[in-house]
Design an enzyme around this catalytic site. Structure first.
Site, PDB file in Angstrom:
ATOM      1  N   ASP A   1      53.148   1.414 -75.891  1.00 56.64           N
ATOM      2  CA  ASP A   1      53.892   2.418 -76.667  1.00 56.64           C
ATOM      3  C   ASP A   1      53.644   2.226 -78.167  1.00 56.64           C
ATOM      4  O   ASP A   1      53.521   3.194 -78.919  1.00 56.64           O
ATOM      5  CB  ASP A   1      55.394   2.310 -76.358  1.00 56.64           C
TER       6      ASP A   1
ATOM      7  N   HIS B   1      60.439   1.414 -71.545  1.00 54.39           N
ATOM      8  CA  HIS B   1      59.068   1.912 -71.330  1.00 54.39           C
ATOM      9  C   HIS B   1      59.058   2.994 -70.248  1.00 54.39           C
ATOM     10  O   HIS B   1      58.593   2.779 -69.137  1.00 54.39           O
ATOM     11  CB  HIS B   1      58.106   0.768 -70.963  1.00 54.39           C
TER      12      HIS B   1
HETATM   13  P1  NAD Z   1      45.715  -0.622 -59.515  1.00 55.82           P
HETATM   14  O1  NAD Z   1      46.136  -0.046 -58.204  1.00 55.82           O
HETATM   15  O2  NAD Z   1      44.385  -0.250 -60.041  1.00 55.82           O
HETATM   16  O3  NAD Z   1      45.770  -2.209 -59.452  1.00 55.82           O
HETATM   17  C1  NAD Z   1      46.873  -2.893 -58.972  1.00 55.82           C
HETATM   18  C2  NAD Z   1      46.395  -4.184 -58.343  1.00 55.82           C
HETATM   19  O4  NAD Z   1      47.550  -4.882 -57.881  1.00 55.82           O
HETATM   20  C3  NAD Z   1      45.469  -3.985 -57.130  1.00 55.82           C
HETATM   21  O5  NAD Z   1      44.276  -4.712 -57.308  1.00 55.82           O
HETATM   22  C4  NAD Z   1      46.275  -4.525 -55.960  1.00 55.82           C
HETATM   23  O6  NAD Z   1      45.488  -5.160 -54.969  1.00 55.82           O
HETATM   24  C5  NAD Z   1      47.162  -5.531 -56.683  1.00 55.82           C
HETATM   25  N1  NAD Z   1      48.347  -5.900 -55.936  1.00 55.82           N
HETATM   26  C6  NAD Z   1      49.194  -5.131 -55.209  1.00 55.82           C
HETATM   27  N2  NAD Z   1      50.156  -5.873 -54.663  1.00 55.82           N
HETATM   28  C7  NAD Z   1      49.918  -7.147 -55.050  1.00 55.82           C
HETATM   29  C8  NAD Z   1      50.554  -8.391 -54.803  1.00 55.82           C
HETATM   30  N3  NAD Z   1      51.632  -8.469 -54.041  1.00 55.82           N
HETATM   31  N4  NAD Z   1      50.043  -9.485 -55.367  1.00 55.82           N
HETATM   32  C9  NAD Z   1      48.941  -9.418 -56.152  1.00 55.82           C
HETATM   33  N5  NAD Z   1      48.290  -8.281 -56.408  1.00 55.82           N
HETATM   34  C10 NAD Z   1      48.774  -7.173 -55.851  1.00 55.82           C
HETATM   35  O7  NAD Z   1      46.866  -0.251 -60.589  1.00 55.82           O
HETATM   36  P2  NAD Z   1      46.786  -0.376 -62.189  1.00 55.82           P
HETATM   37  O8  NAD Z   1      46.285   0.883 -62.746  1.00 55.82           O
HETATM   38  O9  NAD Z   1      46.119  -1.647 -62.537  1.00 55.82           O
HETATM   39  O10 NAD Z   1      48.353  -0.459 -62.548  1.00 55.82           O
HETATM   40  C11 NAD Z   1      49.125  -1.554 -62.165  1.00 55.82           C
HETATM   41  C12 NAD Z   1      50.577  -1.382 -62.590  1.00 55.82           C
HETATM   42  O11 NAD Z   1      50.670  -1.360 -64.034  1.00 55.82           O
HETATM   43  C13 NAD Z   1      51.224  -0.072 -62.128  1.00 55.82           C
HETATM   44  O12 NAD Z   1      52.517  -0.330 -61.668  1.00 55.82           O
HETATM   45  C14 NAD Z   1      51.274   0.778 -63.395  1.00 55.82           C
HETATM   46  O13 NAD Z   1      52.295   1.747 -63.363  1.00 55.82           O
HETATM   47  C15 NAD Z   1      51.517  -0.293 -64.429  1.00 55.82           C
HETATM   48  N6  NAD Z   1      51.213   0.096 -65.820  1.00 55.82           N
HETATM   49  C16 NAD Z   1      52.068  -0.348 -66.782  1.00 55.82           C
HETATM   50  C17 NAD Z   1      51.824  -0.053 -68.120  1.00 55.82           C
HETATM   51  C18 NAD Z   1      52.747  -0.555 -69.188  1.00 55.82           C
HETATM   52  O14 NAD Z   1      52.672  -0.054 -70.323  1.00 55.82           O
HETATM   53  N7  NAD Z   1      53.617  -1.518 -68.942  1.00 55.82           N
HETATM   54  C19 NAD Z   1      50.701   0.709 -68.457  1.00 55.82           C
HETATM   55  C20 NAD Z   1      49.852   1.127 -67.449  1.00 55.82           C
HETATM   56  C21 NAD Z   1      50.117   0.825 -66.124  1.00 55.82           C
HETATM   57  C1  LMR Z   2      51.670   4.187 -69.359  1.00 60.39           C
HETATM   58  O1  LMR Z   2      52.535   4.310 -70.226  1.00 60.39           O
HETATM   59  O2  LMR Z   2      50.525   4.634 -69.489  1.00 60.39           O
HETATM   60  C2  LMR Z   2      52.006   3.414 -68.104  1.00 60.39           C
HETATM   61  O3  LMR Z   2      53.364   3.126 -68.036  1.00 60.39           O
HETATM   62  C3  LMR Z   2      51.491   4.053 -66.859  1.00 60.39           C
HETATM   63  C4  LMR Z   2      52.173   5.337 -66.501  1.00 60.39           C
HETATM   64  O4  LMR Z   2      52.575   5.477 -65.338  1.00 60.39           O
HETATM   65  O5  LMR Z   2      52.309   6.226 -67.352  1.00 60.39           O
END
Ligand code: NAD
Ligand code: LMR
Length: 338
Positions: free
Chosen positions: A171, A198
């Site tokens: 953010d 967030h």
């Molecule tokens: P993705 O599906 O590409 O990757 C997630 C990974 O987690 C996969 O490789 C999967 O195998 C693994 N996984 C699932 N369960 C697991 C477990 N129990 N133990 C270990 N690994 C496990 O998803 P992504 O795009 O990398 O996003 C991941 C998370 O981050 C989502 O929840 C998304 O919403 C979040 N996210 C948060 C922010 C933020 O600003 N905080 C920003 C973007 C995404």
């Molecule tokens: C973001 O802000 O990009 C992450 O929290 C992923 C989402 O679901 O928007």
């Protein structure tokens, strides 16, 4: 040679500054995913990292083999699904991007059903194997998962509120970039503090605290559009990816940037201040136990929670909306874990 220069270039930027690197053990949980892979790459380039353990239920050994060939000093190891304890052994910083991402039409809260259990289970093992490590939660919905992790640590008798962080840096990165795009200034010179939580309207950018935003604040339409873009920047990416997930590259950058700030704090650098979603007494009187605000990072994680500071009447309004949303998100996390 090229890679070494690239590392040097990265470490010379403000985002990846090295201060007095002391060799920190870092574990990434979810290292095989869209965020996990580029985040692991960036952590490999961070000179503070001594050992980098990469864990996922799928694909982590492959990612580790790949990243381990980069000519930076840290040692990289990959851990398969049944090796979570080993992956966490000795960890000082645990970064968690494990779990499912959004598809168009979903809110972050829609991820709760799946990700709450993922986070609870990972936090349970982390609390047992590496109770003193700093836990950086990227997985959504951050506003509910930080309370869940906190309760897990409390139940295990090892809760230290200074060491559990919801990573809200994306953010900050967005607000800073979007403002710079409007003002034509260098993002490095126009940092923006973002407080609240967030997700959607819990995200509150404090543009009034950025001198370069003065002209925007005077233009109501422009200002409201900018705030909306920061609050819903995640949706912009989810829609553009059209079912292929949410922000991964900008998030990996933001995650590595926050981790670097923590590494610098742990290494003894003073005055490392950045927003994060943490246990906080700032709005406890209004029933909100966790909120993002500027925090100072140090040897024990959160050294100091900074007050929100002077804000405009409109920002106060936005903050009150955020507080209402946060109460519900936190309560939902608590209910799940109880
Ligand atoms: P993705 O599906 O590409 O990757 C997630 C990974 O987690 C996969 O490789 C999967 O195998 C693994 N996984 C699932 N369960 C697991 C477990 N129990 N133990 C270990 N690994 C496990 O998803 P992504 O795009 O990398 O996003 C991941 C998370 O981050 C989502 O929840 C998304 O919403 C979040 N996210 C948060 C922010 C933020 O600003 N905080 C920003 C973007 C995404
Ligand atoms: C973001 O802000 O990009 C992450 O929290 C992923 C989402 O679901 O928007």
């Amino acid at each position: 040679m090229f890679a070494r220069n690239a590392v040097r270039t990265l470490t010379q930027t403000r985002q990846f500054s090295s201060s007095s690197a002391r060799g920190i053990n870092v574990t990434v949980l979810g290292a095989g995913g869209g965020i996990g892979q580029p985040l692991s790459l960036l952590l490999k380039l961070d000179p503070h990292v001594k050992n980098l353990n990469l864990y996922d239920i799928r694909g982590a050994p492959g990612v580790a083999a790949d990243v381990s060939h980069i000519d930076a000093a840290s040692e990289v190891k990959g851990f398969a699904a049944d090796k979570l304890d080993e992956a966490l052994d000795g960890a000082e910083v645990i970064v968690v991007p494990a779990g499912v991402p959004r598809k168009p039409g979903m809110t972050r809260d829609d991820l709760f059903a799946t990700n709450a259990s993922v986070l609870r289970d990972l936090a349970t093992t982390a609390a047992r194997v590496a109770p003193k490590a700093n836990l950086l939660i990227i997985t959504n919905p951050v506003n509910s998962l930080v309370p869940i992790a906190s309760r897990v640590y409390e139940k295990a008798g090892v809760y230290d509120p200074r060491r559990i962080f919801g990573v809200s840096t994306l953010d900050v990165v967005r607000a800073t970039r979007f403002l710079a795009g409007l003002t034509g200034t260098d993002p490095a010179d126009t940092p923006v503090t973002v407080v609240g939580g967030h997700s959607g309207d819990t995200i509150v950018p404090l543009f009034s605290q950025s001198p370069s935003a003065k002209a925007i604040l005077g233009d109501k339409e422009k200002y409201e559009a900018l705030v909306h873009r920061v609050q819903f920047g995640g949706d912009e990416v989810v829609q553009a990816k059209a079912g292929a997930g949410s922000a991964t590259l900008s998030m990996a950058y933001a995650g590595a940037k926050f981790a670097n700030a923590l590494f610098r704090g742990i290494s003894g650098e003073k005055g490392v201040i950045t927003p994060s979603f943490v246990r906080s007494n700032l709005y406890e009187a209004q029933g909100v136990e966790y909120i993002a605000s500027n925090i100072e990072l140090g040897a024990n994680g959160v050294e100091k929670i900074h007050p929100i500071g002077p804000i405009t009447a409109r920002e106060e309004e936005l903050l009150q909306v955020a507080i209402t949303g946060l109460k519900q998100n936190i309560e939902k996390g608590y209910k799940f874990i109880e």
